[in-house]
Design an enzyme around this catalytic site. Structure first.
Site, PDB file in Angstrom:
ATOM      1  CE1 TYR A  30      -1.814   3.760   9.790  1.00  0.00           C
ATOM      2  CE2 TYR A  30      -0.629   2.591   8.055  1.00  0.00           C
ATOM      3  CZ  TYR A  30      -1.728   2.713   8.884  1.00  0.00           C
ATOM      4  OH  TYR A  30      -2.735   1.787   8.836  1.00  0.00           O
ATOM      5  CE1 TYR A  39      -5.676   3.998   8.953  1.00  0.00           C
ATOM      6  CE2 TYR A  39      -6.561   3.894  11.180  1.00  0.00           C
ATOM      7  CZ  TYR A  39      -5.635   3.497  10.240  1.00  0.00           C
ATOM      8  OH  TYR A  39      -4.653   2.597  10.595  1.00  0.00           O
ATOM      9  CE  LYS A  43       3.375   2.900  13.689  1.00  0.00           C
ATOM     10  NZ  LYS A  43       3.706   2.462  12.355  1.00  0.00           N
ATOM     11  N   PRO A  78      -5.050   0.089  18.669  1.00  0.00           N
ATOM     12  CG  PRO A  78      -6.949  -1.130  18.117  1.00  0.00           C
ATOM     13  CD  PRO A  78      -6.289  -0.425  19.244  1.00  0.00           C
ATOM     14  CG  HIS A  94      -2.038  -0.953   1.129  1.00  0.00           C
ATOM     15  ND1 HIS A  94      -3.208  -0.805   1.824  1.00  0.00           N
ATOM     16  CD2 HIS A  94      -2.193  -2.067   0.390  1.00  0.00           C
ATOM     17  CE1 HIS A  94      -4.026  -1.793   1.526  1.00  0.00           C
ATOM     18  NE2 HIS A  94      -3.426  -2.577   0.667  1.00  0.00           N
TER      19      HIS A  94
END
Ligand SMILES: Cc1cc2nc3c(=O)[nH]c(=O)nc-3n(C[C@H](O)[C@H](O)[C@H](O)COP(=O)(O)OP(=O)(O)OC[C@H]3O[C@@H](n4cnc5c(N)ncnc54)[C@H](O)[C@@H]3O)c2cc1C
Length: 403
Positions: free
Chosen positions: A384, A200, A296, A292, A72
């Site tokens: 991220y 998200y 991580k 979550p 991704h």
């Protein structure tokens, strides 16, 4: 029985540690409470930082990941009916890989078994002895027999409910904890993902997350109450709520399919300091829990054992305890940065009603800022995708490594 390093727990931390030690010629024995089948089927995390992907490939356990992992190059943030892309590739030239934690576990177990590594599944009644002396031991029961494993060191990789942390005398550790006033209702659905990237969503009714585990399986989450009763969530209600929160003005919504699994998971942050006591080293969830939202948990577990394996290798090569003595300090520096990022993502994306609308407006402003400022988006991307491991420099993106 005798080994150099006794490892409690066959999760990502324990198995990866055993694998890394083997590559350095250091012997270990892994003790796991559950069956092999159970740990290989347990669906949990699925986002690999580039650091984790690189380590799996470089240490010879990345062949299936290279074939089946989904690279991704960014994620999307959705709010006020619009989706906004955070382009990791453009911002920092790095990427993530979606590959289920249970697949990582299968690959690591296969590698350990092929190399003749010892893993005792269904090990029961584990207790730790002599942690502050030179020869600690693990007592356990396996195949109907009581056994005693003498080691030079013990690695507590047995997750947040294991016995390792609990075996450390009271007062030797400090715990920092934050329990959030919400949980995640998660489902695994047999439905081809309706988007190629993770989304998200911040919505007035609460957070929602669109993710995937493979080209056939979608993973979806809804913010819910910490004591949510899953029985009150028949499949139709779950889909309706997902569509309400995730649907965008351009008509996008997740595709539906049979729900294979559902459950409620609490959201909390926890850090134990220090992460060692005598000859016991805690790694992964046994030392810390992250919400979550930042994806991580598994990555941090792998980062810990990387540091621990290096320290143990230095000890066996030269007798120096320097890196082992620095283990907690080295790991905690990363752990707290990851906690900060996971807390920030969680605070930005979840409804936490104070009743006066202040937080709602602040969160919308924050999302607007992150999706319109290149500097803010790059900061999200850098965290991220994974901060560089100590002593390494960030490398070319995962697409080039995986394909
Ligand atoms: C239900 C759940 C869902 C999650 N979902 C996500 C997610 O969607 N995204 C995300 O990023 N992260 C998620 N996480 C977090 C992530 O999966 C963990 O951070 C990761 O598994 C940590 O790896 P670990 O090896 O430290 O611990 P674990 O994976 O927990 O492994 C510990 C192992 O020790 C074994 N064990 C425990 N006690 C004993 C004992 N007394 N004796 C012997 N063995 C023992 C356990 O059976 C287990 O196999 C989730 C965690 C949980 C619990």
């Amino acid at each position: 029985m005798r080994t150099q390093v006794g490892i409690i727990g066959a999760g990502p931390a324990g198995l990866m540690l055993s694998h890394l030690l083997h590559r350095q010629g250091i012997e270990s024995v892994v003790l796991e409470a559950h069956t092999r089948q159970y740990v290989e089927q347990r669906v949990r995390a699925g986002v690999l930082e580039q650091n984790t992907t690189e380590l799996l490939i470089e240490t010879g356990v990345g062949a299936r990941l290279q074939k089946e992992g989904l690279v991704h190059r960014g994620i999307e943030l959705s709010f006020a009916g619009e989706r906004h892309r955070i382009d990791f590739q453009d911002l920092i030239g790095r990427s993530i890989t979606v590959y289920g934690q249970q697949e990582v576990i299968k690959d690591l177990i296969a590698a350990r078994v092929t190399a003749g590594g010892q893993i005792y599944f269904e090990a029961r009644g584990i207790s730790l002895e002599g942690l502050d002396g030179p020869t600690p031991a693990i007592r356990f029961e396996a195949d109907g027999e009581r056994r005693e494993l003498h080691c030079d060191f013990i690695a507590g990789c047995d997750g947040s409910h294991g016995i390792s942390r609990a075996s450390i005398p009271e007062g030797a550790l400090q715990t920092f904890e934050r329990i959030y006033p919400f949980a995640w209702l998660g489902i695994l659905a047999e439905a081809p993902p309706a988007s190629e990237e993770i989304i998200y969503t911040y919505h007035e009714r609460g957070f929602a997350l669109f993710s995937m585990r493979s080209p056939q399986i979608t993973r979806l989450y809804l913010q819910c109450a910490p004591d949510e009763d899953i029985a009150l969530w028949p499949d139709e209600r779950i889909w309706q709520e997902l569509h309400t929160r995730m649907g965008t003005r351009d008509g996008w919504r997740p595709s539906e399919g049979p729900i294979l699994q559902k459950g409620v998971t609490g959201v909390r942050s926890l850090v134990t300091e220090p992460m060692q006591y005598g000859r016991l080293f805690l790694a992964g969830d046994s030392a810390h829990i992250v919400p979550p939202t930042g994806a991580k948990g598994m990555n941090l577990a792998i980062a810990d054992v990387r540091v621990l394996a290096k320290g143990l290798a230095a000890f066996y090569a030269s007798g120096s305890r320097k890196l082992l003595d620095e283990y907690s300090t080295t790991c905690l520096s990363r752990v707290w940065k990851v906690q900060r990022f996971s807390w920030w993502m969680t605070s930005m994306l979840h409804r936490c009603d104070t009743g006066d609308g202040f937080d709602h407006r602040r969160q919308l402003a924050e999302l607007d800022y992150v999706t319109s400022s290149r500097a803010a988006a790059a900061s999200l991307a850098e965290n991220y995708v994974g901060l560089p491991m100590e002593g390494t420099t960030p490398r070319a993106n995962t697409c080039e490594i995986v394909r």
